[in-house]
Write a protein that holds these residues in place. Structure first.
Motif, short mmCIF file in Angstrom:
data_model
loop_
_atom_site.label_atom_id
_atom_site.label_comp_id
_atom_site.label_asym_id
_atom_site.label_seq_id
_atom_site.Cartn_x
_atom_site.Cartn_y
_atom_site.Cartn_z
N ASP A 110 0.82 -1.09 -0.11
CA ASP A 110 0.01 0.09 0.10
C ASP A 110 0.69 1.30 -0.04
O ASP A 110 0.22 2.30 -0.05
N PRO A 170 -6.27 -2.71 6.93
CA PRO A 170 -6.33 -1.46 6.14
C PRO A 170 -5.60 -1.41 4.98
O PRO A 170 -5.72 -0.76 4.10
N GLU A 171 -4.28 -2.07 5.18
CA GLU A 171 -3.45 -2.00 4.15
C GLU A 171 -3.96 -2.66 2.95
O GLU A 171 -3.29 -2.18 1.70
N CYS A 174 -11.97 3.52 0.46
CA CYS A 174 -11.91 2.69 -0.82
C CYS A 174 -13.11 2.85 -1.72
O CYS A 174 -13.12 2.47 -3.03
N TYR A 228 -7.18 -2.56 1.73
CA TYR A 228 -7.83 -1.57 1.12
C TYR A 228 -7.15 -0.41 0.54
O TYR A 228 -7.58 0.13 -0.42
N ARG A 229 -5.97 0.00 1.29
CA ARG A 229 -5.53 0.91 0.72
C ARG A 229 -4.41 0.69 -0.53
O ARG A 229 -4.24 1.46 -1.43
N ALA A 285 -9.98 3.33 5.97
CA ALA A 285 -9.44 2.61 4.85
C ALA A 285 -10.79 2.14 3.86
O ALA A 285 -10.60 2.01 2.67
#
Length: 317
Positions: free
Chosen positions: A87, A132-133, A179, A135-136, A175
């Motif tokens: 990400d 979260p990473e 997205c 979705y980032r 995140a």
């Protein structure tokens, strides 16, 4: 084959067929004829069983460990797939895989949830639950596709976003929201297919698309039946009732206008004929991309946003 609880009569018949296939013809019994007779009975029982599945049974089918996963679809449908990792902020998330490839002659950015097909793979991919990473990373890849005018295809199969403390500390909710915002802002075609479970914001983060399709026995819901039951009844034992109330089946979702179409599965579910299921999904994606090809970016974005603003009115009017 792994059999579900409601498939026990089918399992018994298929067990008998397997035993007969290891026997030689003898006496008054013709093995081939008996196998044919039993197989006909199995097909009839499969048709009867799968034509009247309740919501909880469809949930079990959607979670079947032998259903084709993201990697199976990519391996069969996408040539020269080049995964793009990280990400650029924290780490690589293996629950979401994405990259560039050629789908039936057309360059696409394809991404989706990977659950894993065995214990080690499931742990490595965190059972398809992204942090979260993940979705980032999805945001980064979609923005890259938008920049180079490449259509985006997403395959959704997740119980939901990972609810761990670390994920919350790193901004899981933000995140997912960002997205969804990136999905809604794309000026290229975005086509999504729910191939197994579509759980909560973790699913819609990849599925705020121009065209959303769902496999016949897949599910798509704001929360899992177990999670809903735990909140409403303080017990996951009520998951069957929760599944019915959530209206999470493909038929319900089509009536509500949440999805644009249902992709038929082979008799007995996608796990019984993965190749046929993957081909059917590929055909539907190809049709959708062809329909959206050539439309101005502003129109694609406007129609996509209007679609979600109006969502739900169809089933409530």
């Amino acid at each position: 084959m792994h059999f579900l609880d409601f498939e026990k009569p089918i399992a018994e018949l298929e067990g008998k067929i397997e035993e007969l296939r290891h026997l030689s013809d003898g006496g008054d019994l013709n093995i081939a004829d008996e196998v044919t007779r039993l197989q006909t009975k199995v097909d009839r029982l499969l048709r009867q069983t799968y034509s009247k599945l309740i919501a909880w049974q469809k949930t079990q089918v959607a979670r079947h460990p032998e259903r084709p996963h993201f990697s199976d679809y990519v391996g069969a449908l996408v040539d020269d797939f080049t995964p793009l990792a990280g990400d650029r902020l924290f780490a690589e998330d293996r629950a979401i895989i994405g990259g560039l490839g050629r789908f039936r002659g057309q360059t696409v950015m394809v991404m989706g949830n990977e659950k894993g097909s065995d214990t080690n793979a499931r742990v490595r991919h965190n059972f398809g639950m992204a942090r979260p990473e993940g979705y980032r990373k999805a945001q980064r890849l979609m923005s890259l596709a938008d920049h180079f005018k490449v259509p985006v295809v997403t395959l959704v199969d997740t119980p939901g976003a990972y609810p761990g403390v670390g994920a919350e500390e790193r901004g899981q909710a933000e995140a997912i929201a960002s997205c969804i915002d990136v999905c809604l802002g794309l000026r290229v075609p975005l086509v999504s297919v729910v191939i197994g479970e579509g759980g909560s914001g973790g699913a819609i983060a990849l599925a705020a698309a121009n065209r959303i399709y769902i496999l016949e026995h897949a599910i798509y819901s704001v929360i899992s039946p177990e999670g809903c039951a735990s909140i409403l009844w303080r017990s996951s034992a009520q998951a069957e009732d929760a599944a019915e109330a959530l209206r999470l089946t493909a038929g319900d979702l089509l009536k509500l206008g949440v999805v644009d179409g249902v992709i038929d599965e082979p008799l007995g579910g996608a796990h019984r004929s993965p190749a046929d299921t993957i081909a059917a999904v590929g055909d539907r994606i190809e049709d959708a991309l062809e329909e959206l090809r050539g439309k101005p970016g502003a129109v694609l974005r406007e129609k996509r946003r209007d679609k979600f603003i109006e969502m739900g009115h169809k089933g409530l009017s």
